[in-house]
Design a protein around this motif. Structure first.
Motif, PDB file in Angstrom:
ATOM      1  N   ALA A  10      -0.215  11.127   2.366  1.00 41.63           N
ATOM      2  CA  ALA A  10      -0.450  10.675   3.730  1.00 41.63           C
ATOM      3  C   ALA A  10       0.228   9.323   3.952  1.00 41.63           C
ATOM      4  O   ALA A  10       0.404   8.527   3.024  1.00 41.63           O
ATOM      5  CB  ALA A  10      -1.946  10.573   3.998  1.00 41.63           C
ATOM      6  N   VAL A  11       0.648   9.062   5.200  1.00 43.84           N
ATOM      7  CA  VAL A  11       1.289   7.788   5.541  1.00 43.84           C
ATOM      8  C   VAL A  11       0.222   6.703   5.657  1.00 43.84           C
ATOM      9  O   VAL A  11      -0.774   6.857   6.362  1.00 43.84           O
ATOM     10  CB  VAL A  11       2.076   7.913   6.855  1.00 43.84           C
ATOM     11  N   ASP A  12       0.448   5.601   4.949  1.00 47.59           N
ATOM     12  CA  ASP A  12      -0.474   4.453   5.003  1.00 47.59           C
ATOM     13  C   ASP A  12      -0.192   3.654   6.276  1.00 47.59           C
ATOM     14  O   ASP A  12       0.972   3.391   6.615  1.00 47.59           O
ATOM     15  CB  ASP A  12      -0.286   3.578   3.758  1.00 47.59           C
ATOM     16  N   GLN A  13      -1.213   3.250   6.981  1.00 46.13           N
ATOM     17  CA  GLN A  13      -1.041   2.473   8.220  1.00 46.13           C
ATOM     18  C   GLN A  13      -0.313   1.168   7.938  1.00 46.13           C
ATOM     19  O   GLN A  13       0.486   0.699   8.755  1.00 46.13           O
ATOM     20  CB  GLN A  13      -2.399   2.189   8.866  1.00 46.13           C
ATOM     21  N   VAL A  14      -0.572   0.561   6.777  1.00 48.15           N
ATOM     22  CA  VAL A  14       0.116  -0.693   6.428  1.00 48.15           C
ATOM     23  C   VAL A  14       1.622  -0.449   6.322  1.00 48.15           C
ATOM     24  O   VAL A  14       2.435  -1.288   6.739  1.00 48.15           O
ATOM     25  CB  VAL A  14      -0.446  -1.271   5.104  1.00 48.15           C
ATOM     26  N   ASP A  15       2.009   0.721   5.809  1.00 46.22           N
ATOM     27  CA  ASP A  15       3.426   1.066   5.700  1.00 46.22           C
ATOM     28  C   ASP A  15       4.055   1.173   7.086  1.00 46.22           C
ATOM     29  O   ASP A  15       5.177   0.698   7.314  1.00 46.22           O
ATOM     30  CB  ASP A  15       3.594   2.385   4.956  1.00 46.22           C
ATOM     31  N   LEU A  16       3.340   1.800   8.028  1.00 38.64           N
ATOM     32  CA  LEU A  16       3.866   1.905   9.394  1.00 38.64           C
ATOM     33  C   LEU A  16       4.029   0.532  10.028  1.00 38.64           C
ATOM     34  O   LEU A  16       5.048   0.230  10.669  1.00 38.64           O
ATOM     35  CB  LEU A  16       2.926   2.776  10.242  1.00 38.64           C
ATOM     36  N   GLY A  38      -1.193  -9.799   8.549  1.00 41.74           N
ATOM     37  CA  GLY A  38      -2.583 -10.168   8.327  1.00 41.74           C
ATOM     38  C   GLY A  38      -3.208  -9.390   7.203  1.00 41.74           C
ATOM     39  O   GLY A  38      -4.388  -9.034   7.267  1.00 41.74           O
ATOM     40  N   VAL A  39      -2.420  -9.090   6.142  1.00 41.52           N
ATOM     41  CA  VAL A  39      -2.930  -8.396   4.971  1.00 41.52           C
ATOM     42  C   VAL A  39      -2.634  -9.235   3.748  1.00 41.52           C
ATOM     43  O   VAL A  39      -1.897 -10.235   3.808  1.00 41.52           O
ATOM     44  CB  VAL A  39      -2.288  -6.993   4.823  1.00 41.52           C
ATOM     45  N   SER A  40      -3.168  -8.828   2.612  1.00 38.01           N
ATOM     46  CA  SER A  40      -2.905  -9.567   1.385  1.00 38.01           C
ATOM     47  C   SER A  40      -1.457  -9.415   0.981  1.00 38.01           C
ATOM     48  O   SER A  40      -0.785  -8.448   1.339  1.00 38.01           O
ATOM     49  CB  SER A  40      -3.823  -9.071   0.271  1.00 38.01           C
ATOM     50  N   GLU A  41      -0.994 -10.399   0.204  1.00 35.73           N
ATOM     51  CA  GLU A  41       0.394 -10.350  -0.243  1.00 35.73           C
ATOM     52  C   GLU A  41       0.632  -9.155  -1.147  1.00 35.73           C
ATOM     53  O   GLU A  41       1.716  -8.573  -1.151  1.00 35.73           O
ATOM     54  CB  GLU A  41       0.728 -11.665  -0.973  1.00 35.73           C
ATOM     55  N   GLN A  42      -0.392  -8.768  -1.938  1.00 39.65           N
ATOM     56  CA  GLN A  42      -0.263  -7.602  -2.820  1.00 39.65           C
ATOM     57  C   GLN A  42      -0.048  -6.320  -2.015  1.00 39.65           C
ATOM     58  O   GLN A  42       0.822  -5.511  -2.328  1.00 39.65           O
ATOM     59  CB  GLN A  42      -1.497  -7.466  -3.705  1.00 39.65           C
ATOM     60  N   ARG A  43      -0.829  -6.142  -0.934  1.00 36.03           N
ATOM     61  CA  ARG A  43      -0.675  -4.944  -0.103  1.00 36.03           C
ATOM     62  C   ARG A  43       0.680  -4.941   0.577  1.00 36.03           C
ATOM     63  O   ARG A  43       1.314  -3.896   0.740  1.00 36.03           O
ATOM     64  CB  ARG A  43      -1.787  -4.857   0.932  1.00 36.03           C
ATOM     65  N   ALA A  44       1.143  -6.117   0.989  1.00 31.46           N
ATOM     66  CA  ALA A  44       2.460  -6.209   1.613  1.00 31.46           C
ATOM     67  C   ALA A  44       3.553  -5.824   0.625  1.00 31.46           C
ATOM     68  O   ALA A  44       4.502  -5.096   0.949  1.00 31.46           O
ATOM     69  CB  ALA A  44       2.680  -7.618   2.144  1.00 31.46           C
ATOM     70  N   ALA A  45       3.420  -6.307  -0.637  1.00 27.34           N
ATOM     71  CA  ALA A  45       4.421  -5.990  -1.653  1.00 27.34           C
ATOM     72  C   ALA A  45       4.433  -4.494  -1.954  1.00 27.34           C
ATOM     73  O   ALA A  45       5.490  -3.883  -2.130  1.00 27.34           O
ATOM     74  CB  ALA A  45       4.135  -6.798  -2.917  1.00 27.34           C
ATOM     75  N   GLU A  46       3.255  -3.886  -2.012  1.00 31.87           N
ATOM     76  CA  GLU A  46       3.172  -2.436  -2.265  1.00 31.87           C
ATOM     77  C   GLU A  46       3.802  -1.643  -1.120  1.00 31.87           C
ATOM     78  O   GLU A  46       4.456  -0.617  -1.356  1.00 31.87           O
ATOM     79  CB  GLU A  46       1.707  -2.044  -2.443  1.00 31.87           C
ATOM     80  N   ALA A  47       3.611  -2.117   0.110  1.00 27.52           N
ATOM     81  CA  ALA A  47       4.216  -1.432   1.254  1.00 27.52           C
ATOM     82  C   ALA A  47       5.732  -1.482   1.180  1.00 27.52           C
ATOM     83  O   ALA A  47       6.427  -0.490   1.438  1.00 27.52           O
ATOM     84  CB  ALA A  47       3.716  -2.047   2.555  1.00 27.52           C
ATOM     85  N   VAL A  48       6.269  -2.658   0.818  1.00 27.48           N
ATOM     86  CA  VAL A  48       7.730  -2.789   0.689  1.00 27.48           C
ATOM     87  C   VAL A  48       8.255  -1.849  -0.395  1.00 27.48           C
ATOM     88  O   VAL A  48       9.299  -1.194  -0.231  1.00 27.48           O
ATOM     89  CB  VAL A  48       8.110  -4.254   0.383  1.00 27.48           C
ATOM     90  N   THR A  49       7.526  -1.764  -1.499  1.00 26.99           N
ATOM     91  CA  THR A  49       7.931  -0.876  -2.597  1.00 26.99           C
ATOM     92  C   THR A  49       7.979   0.586  -2.134  1.00 26.99           C
ATOM     93  O   THR A  49       8.931   1.327  -2.416  1.00 26.99           O
ATOM     94  CB  THR A  49       6.966  -1.017  -3.776  1.00 26.99           C
ATOM     95  N   ARG A  50       6.960   0.995  -1.415  1.00 25.72           N
ATOM     96  CA  ARG A  50       6.918   2.392  -0.939  1.00 25.72           C
ATOM     97  C   ARG A  50       8.009   2.667   0.092  1.00 25.72           C
ATOM     98  O   ARG A  50       8.665   3.709   0.053  1.00 25.72           O
ATOM     99  CB  ARG A  50       5.544   2.707  -0.354  1.00 25.72           C
ATOM    100  N   LEU A  51       8.226   1.726   1.022  1.00 23.63           N
ATOM    101  CA  LEU A  51       9.264   1.921   2.036  1.00 23.63           C
ATOM    102  C   LEU A  51      10.656   1.957   1.403  1.00 23.63           C
ATOM    103  O   LEU A  51      11.523   2.710   1.853  1.00 23.63           O
ATOM    104  CB  LEU A  51       9.181   0.814   3.081  1.00 23.63           C
TER     105      LEU A  51
END
Length: 332
Positions: A10-16, A38-51
């Motif tokens: 499923a697509v993560d909203q943070v990724d969108l 407005g999210v943690s730096e870890q979640r942001a880094a994970e989103a970049v990795t997935r994208l």
């Protein structure tokens, strides 16, 4: 990355949200992205990795913090490329295999034909006669034939058959032929059998026959086409030919040597035919079936049936069956 690795996720909203932010700001460093979303730096880094894995985001070669988002259609093309390449390679491998196997196909079917395992439909009477003449010319040791129909055979065909049989018998070929008992009443059939018997042919008759068949050397059988035409089916399939030969042998063992009706006694032959008709009537068979089973015309069969019913004093087939059972002509 292979598209299959992400299938079903499923697509993560943070990724969108991250994708939208990168489209606008053209930066991919996690700290800036985390602050913008407005999210943690870890979640942001994970989103970049997935994208990045989905080919939706690319980093600048000179500055890892700078990046850009690409169109989903372009990302999909990049993701599908490895799978499509594998499909093309597999299709090419299958095509090479088919091409390789195709070289063996003619040899396989030729070998099957040579072993006599085929079935061939011969559509016309002229082609059937030609095929029979060719089979007779190639015959090495034995011919078996069942010729139902009593006196209904075409004289021209009988003359041609006699010439073919004489040629076979003169070469020492063993010939055995079955006829219906009714052939004993037919002059041309009697003359044919008498002429061929002098050369060594063997002929027997039976009340009932399983059908028309000619078998050469227990390898090639001819049976009539089932569509009512004058065509035939040539059978070289060894198990089927062996089965037909076994049916012939069983009928031959129960059949009686051919003799004219006068030689054996007209009354005796007629009584045997009438007894068979009584049994078939008791079994509930129709006039057409009885005529075919006994090798006589429908008109002759009906005349026999009428005479039998009159002798039994019956007005219906049911009454005839009861009267025949009481007289001991058929089993109860």
């Amino acid at each position: 990355m292979d598209i299959g690795e992400e299938t079903g996720q499923a697509v993560d909203q943070v990724d969108l949200d991250a994708y939208q932010w990168i489209l606008t700001h053209r930066r991919i460093e996690p700290a800036a992205l985390a602050k913008g979303l407005g999210v943690s730096e870890q979640r942001a880094a994970e989103a970049v990795t997935r994208l990045t894995a989905l080919c939706l985001v690319h980093a600048d070669a000179s500055d890892p913090g700078v990046g850009h988002a690409v169109a989903p259609e372009a990302a999909m093309t990049a993701l599908a490329a490895p799978g499509e390449a594998r499909i093309r390679r597999e299709q090419e491998r299958i095509a090479r295999g088919r091409a390789l196997m195709s070289a063996f196909v003619p040899h396989y079917h030729a070998a099957r034909h040579e072993r006599g395992t085929g079935i061939e439909v011969i559509p016309t009477l002229a082609e059937v006669r030609a095929a029979l003449n060719e089979a007779a010319a190639r015959c090495r040791s034995e011919v078996m034939a069942s010729q139902p129909g009593g006196g209904s055979r075409v004289p021209e065909a009988m003359q041609e058959a006699l010439a073919r049989d004489e040629a076979l018998l003169s070469r020492g070929i063993t010939m055995r032929t079955l006829y219906h008992h009714t052939a004993r009443f037919n002059g041309p059939s009697q003359a044919y059998v008498e002429a061929a018997s002098r050369l060594g042919g063997q002929y027997r008759t039976s009340h009932e026959l399983f059908g028309r068949i000619i078998v050469f050397d227990r390898e090639l059988a001819f049976v009539p086409a089932s569509d009512g035409s004058w065509g035939a089916v040539a059978i070289r399939q060894e198990w089927l030919v062996a089965y037909l030969c076994e049916i012939f042998e069983q009928t031959w063992a129960r059949a009686r040597p051919f003799a004219s009706a006068a030689a054996e006694g007209l009354e005796q032959v007629a009584q045997e035919i009438d007894h068979t008709i009584v049994e078939l009537l008791a079994a509930g068979l129709k006039d057409e079936t009885i005529a075919r089973r006994l090798g006589m015309s429908l008109r002759t069969a009906r005349r026999h049936i009428a005479d039998i019913m009159a002798q039994l004093g019956a007005d219906s087939r049911f009454q005839a069956g009861v009267a025949a059972a009481k007289a001991g002509l058929v089993p109860d």
